[in-house]
Design a protein around this motif. Sequence first.
Motif, PDB file in Angstrom:
ATOM      1  N   GLU A   9       1.188 -25.889  -3.657  1.00 18.70           N
ATOM      2  CA  GLU A   9       2.723 -25.636  -4.856  1.00 18.70           C
ATOM      3  C   GLU A   9       2.422 -25.439  -5.714  1.00 18.70           C
ATOM      4  OE1 GLU A   9       5.670 -26.782  -3.053  1.00 18.70           O
ATOM      5  OE2 GLU A   9       3.751 -27.511  -1.547  1.00 18.70           O
ATOM      6  N   LYS A  12       1.878 -21.720  -4.673  1.00 19.45           N
ATOM      7  CA  LYS A  12       3.115 -20.789  -3.804  1.00 19.45           C
ATOM      8  C   LYS A  12       3.694 -19.788  -5.407  1.00 19.45           C
ATOM      9  CE  LYS A  12       4.001 -22.457   0.336  1.00 19.45           C
ATOM     10  NZ  LYS A  12       4.576 -23.240   1.156  1.00 19.45           N
ATOM     11  N   LEU A  13       4.562 -20.811  -6.722  1.00 16.48           N
ATOM     12  CA  LEU A  13       4.730 -20.855  -7.729  1.00 16.48           C
ATOM     13  C   LEU A  13       3.970 -19.197  -8.446  1.00 16.48           C
ATOM     14  CD1 LEU A  13       5.090 -24.176  -9.221  1.00 16.48           C
ATOM     15  CD2 LEU A  13       7.756 -23.021  -7.909  1.00 16.48           C
ATOM     16  N   SER A  17       6.319 -16.137  -9.354  1.00 16.54           N
ATOM     17  CA  SER A  17       6.386 -15.518 -10.006  1.00 16.54           C
ATOM     18  C   SER A  17       6.232 -14.470 -10.985  1.00 16.54           C
ATOM     19  CB  SER A  17       5.798 -16.985 -11.588  1.00 16.54           C
ATOM     20  OG  SER A  17       6.242 -16.503 -12.897  1.00 16.54           O
ATOM     21  N   ILE A  26       6.044 -25.510 -14.384  1.00 14.86           N
ATOM     22  CA  ILE A  26       5.402 -26.015 -13.009  1.00 14.86           C
ATOM     23  C   ILE A  26       5.942 -27.440 -12.268  1.00 14.86           C
ATOM     24  CG2 ILE A  26       3.308 -26.049 -11.738  1.00 14.86           C
ATOM     25  CD1 ILE A  26       2.254 -24.098 -13.891  1.00 14.86           C
ATOM     26  N   ALA A  29       9.409 -28.091 -11.062  1.00 15.48           N
ATOM     27  CA  ALA A  29       9.471 -27.194  -9.823  1.00 15.48           C
ATOM     28  C   ALA A  29       9.108 -28.024  -8.518  1.00 15.48           C
ATOM     29  CB  ALA A  29       9.353 -26.131  -9.783  1.00 15.48           C
ATOM     30  N   THR A  30       7.912 -28.238  -8.809  1.00 15.58           N
ATOM     31  CA  THR A  30       6.980 -29.128  -8.384  1.00 15.58           C
ATOM     32  C   THR A  30       6.804 -30.707  -8.357  1.00 15.58           C
ATOM     33  OG1 THR A  30       4.888 -29.736  -9.305  1.00 15.58           O
ATOM     34  CG2 THR A  30       5.186 -27.307  -7.973  1.00 15.58           C
TER      35      THR A  30
END
Length: 101
Positions: A9, A12-13, A17, A26, A29-30
Amino acid sequence: MNLKKNEIEIIKLLIASTNYISSYDIATATGINRRLVRDEMLNVKIILKSLGYELVSKTSKGYIIEGKSSHSLQGLFHIIEDAERQREYVFPTLPQERQLY
């Protein structure tokens, strides 16, 4: 490559970005605790280095993958997707994952 869900995860962020992304962003979002994000970033840095990428962190700015181009990130994204698919066939190891399983 055997990656944990959190690592996937976070990577992927970072790929998505275009600017620095903070540990707070982070975590938000996760859904991962901020302290755990900082711990996971050490693992992510090692993973990215093994794949030929550099994770840069700057105080009060956050994290970014240095020197990324859209072509090279496409390859990294495919590696992460493959790791995610492999992960689906592995029994969970973390307590929270075992509960969900």
